[in-house]
Design a protein around this motif. Sequence first.
Motif: not given
Length: 209
Positions: A49-57, A73-88, A90-94
């Motif tokens: 199992q594997s998912a992308l973290t914020r830095g990998e999206v 609210s302050r936002a530095g990236s559209i890939r923050m976990p609480h944004w739609r399409g953001g990273g996970v 604590f993403a599971p990794k192999p």
Amino acid sequence: MLKVKVFDMGGNIVDEMELEESVFGIIPNESVMHEAVVNYLANQRRGTQSALTRGEVRGGGRKPYKQNKIDRSRAGSIRMPHWRGGGVVFAPKPRDYSYKLNKKVKRLAIKSALSSKVQNQELIVVDEIKLDNYRTKSIVSMLNALGANKKSLIVKPSMDPIVFKSANNIPGVETAVADSLNVYTILKYEKLIITKAAMNMITEMYSSF
């Protein structure tokens, strides 16, 4: 003295077999059996199992909007976990879930599982299971004669392609070789059907300790 009846494939009693009490007559240790089952299931996990973290999206490198004077609210990236399409977060990794059990613990677990089958009268010893041709009906009639027409595990001393392939067509029925038995498989099935030769092999394997 612990004894069981020996049947033929027609369900007729043909003999009586004395069981080694150190293998088939101990008090089942439930905690050890549980430990062995958890170990078996953990070792079966593929861990892919594997998912992308914020830095990998992909994307999100540019700040979506300025930080001050916009009442948001302050936002530095559209890939923050609480944004739609953001990273996970604590993403599971192999990873490898497998681990080893102490050899003595594994042996005790096997003995406990076998003893529990004897105590619950779920162990059926058959003189010999042999087929000349691939024929599922023969295995079905044997199971019906032995009163084991539900979930059953058939154990032989060695690989028998004709018997194993004939039995594997039946829902709820599985086959195994004596030296590859594990606690999970023993406990999973309602009836444990073992040939006399396989019983002797299991006794020889586990009675030395």
